[in-house]
Design an enzyme around this catalytic site. Sequence first.
Site, short mmCIF file in Angstrom:
data_model
loop_
_atom_site.label_atom_id
_atom_site.label_comp_id
_atom_site.label_asym_id
_atom_site.label_seq_id
_atom_site.Cartn_x
_atom_site.Cartn_y
_atom_site.Cartn_z
N LEU A 84 1.11 3.46 6.78
CA LEU A 84 0.07 3.95 7.05
C LEU A 84 -0.88 4.69 6.78
O LEU A 84 0.15 6.21 8.24
CB LEU A 84 -0.87 3.51 8.10
N ILE A 85 -1.65 5.75 6.20
CA ILE A 85 -2.43 6.83 5.69
C ILE A 85 -3.32 7.49 6.52
O ILE A 85 -4.98 6.32 5.99
CB ILE A 85 -2.06 7.65 4.24
N ARG A 129 9.18 11.34 4.76
CA ARG A 129 10.23 11.15 5.61
C ARG A 129 10.05 9.71 4.35
O ARG A 129 11.09 8.54 5.06
CB ARG A 129 8.62 10.94 6.59
N TRP A 185 1.01 -1.18 -0.28
CA TRP A 185 -0.36 0.46 0.05
C TRP A 185 0.89 0.80 -0.03
O TRP A 185 2.22 1.14 0.69
CB TRP A 185 -0.80 0.14 0.84
N SER A 204 -0.07 -3.24 5.80
CA SER A 204 0.53 -3.06 6.80
C SER A 204 0.20 -4.20 8.18
O SER A 204 1.27 -5.01 8.82
CB SER A 204 1.02 -2.19 7.29
N THR A 210 -11.92 7.75 8.06
CA THR A 210 -12.83 6.26 10.10
C THR A 210 -11.56 5.98 10.62
O THR A 210 -10.52 6.86 10.53
CB THR A 210 -13.52 5.21 8.57
N GLU A 218 -0.73 -6.90 7.59
CA GLU A 218 -0.03 -8.76 7.85
C GLU A 218 1.68 -8.32 8.11
O GLU A 218 1.32 -9.94 8.46
CB GLU A 218 -0.29 -8.27 5.78
N HIS A 244 -9.91 3.96 11.01
CA HIS A 244 -9.79 2.37 10.79
C HIS A 244 -7.31 2.79 10.76
O HIS A 244 -7.09 1.53 11.33
CB HIS A 244 -9.82 2.22 8.82
C1 DLZ Z 1 -7.25 -1.56 4.14
C2 DLZ Z 1 -6.17 -0.58 3.90
C3 DLZ Z 1 -6.82 0.88 3.78
C4 DLZ Z 1 -7.51 1.53 4.32
N1 DLZ Z 1 -5.17 1.97 4.20
C5 DLZ Z 1 -3.76 1.38 4.17
C6 DLZ Z 1 -2.76 1.89 4.56
O1 DLZ Z 1 -3.18 3.24 4.37
N2 DLZ Z 1 -1.25 1.39 4.38
C7 DLZ Z 1 -1.04 0.14 4.72
O2 DLZ Z 1 -0.58 -0.52 4.68
N3 DLZ Z 1 -2.41 -0.91 4.22
C8 DLZ Z 1 -3.64 -0.26 4.44
N4 DLZ Z 1 -4.91 -1.09 3.83
C9 DLZ Z 1 -4.87 -2.66 3.88
C10 DLZ Z 1 -4.69 -3.05 5.47
O3 DLZ Z 1 -3.31 -2.65 6.06
C11 DLZ Z 1 -4.49 -4.26 5.16
O4 DLZ Z 1 -3.65 -5.10 4.15
C12 DLZ Z 1 -5.97 -4.29 4.69
O5 DLZ Z 1 -6.98 -4.68 5.61
C13 DLZ Z 1 -6.13 -6.93 5.02
O6 DLZ Z 1 -5.93 -7.06 5.55
#
Ligand code: DLZ
Length: 225
Positions: free
Chosen positions: A140-141, A186, A27, A61, A145, A63, A147
């Site tokens: 992760l951004i 970063r 991602w 992430s 929500t 996983e 999430h």
């Molecule tokens: C679903 C999701 C979202 C919305 N955003 C990110 C993100 O910004 N960075 C990232 O590494 N992964 C994201 N994911 C995917 C989740 O980490 C995961 O792969 C799924 O929910 C499947 O388990």
Amino acid sequence: MAGIKGPGEARSYDGSSLRIGIIHARWNTQIIDSLLKGTLSALHKAGVPDSNITIQSVPGSYELPYAVATMHKASQTQAASSAVGPVGGFVGSAVGDLLGGSTSDLKGMDTAAEKQQERESLKSSASTAPFDAIIAIGALIKGSTMHFEYISDAVSHGLMKVQMELGVPVIFGLLTLLNEQQGLERAGIGGSDGKQGHNHGEDWGSAAVELGCKRKAWAEGRFID
Ligand code: DLZ
């Protein structure tokens, strides 16, 4: 000169005998690719050979903790079976990743024959020891929500848990970002020229080498600084 923030003056460690695992999420690929490049650059600078670096990826992430734990077990399985057989699939796939990825030095090779030759020599010299350190990379951004909060929290705790349970250093290469811009900076690719900021992957590569060396020394009852 080192500033107030950060790990202080750079220290150098010899990474030539270390085996390092890298697991990265896919991602936010642009950010991840640059972080991976920075990580590999620091590992190479410390002398870790390409053949001792195994790169795997997962979708996101979330996983990462599971993948760190499973990769570590795979390297232990390789170590146990290397006494009786040739190098197995994981090292082969590491080489494949390096050849396929944008970060590999091997990409500069001219002909298919040269690439094949390099592939063979990497396979034959590849370490099958358990990983001395594993680097987990993700970006992760924050969205609109909850999430982001749940995943950031779960992954941070998950990575700490696996390193304590496995007894192997896990380098925390997870960026928890409020927006894309923060991620680009970063990863050292921010600003209008795409060159602003600091690539944190370099710090993670150096941390993996330091912890890998210290882990080896501590396991032998030696203390190094
Ligand atoms: C679903 C999701 C979202 C919305 N955003 C990110 C993100 O910004 N960075 C990232 O590494 N992964 C994201 N994911 C995917 C989740 O980490 C995961 O792969 C799924 O929910 C499947 O388990």
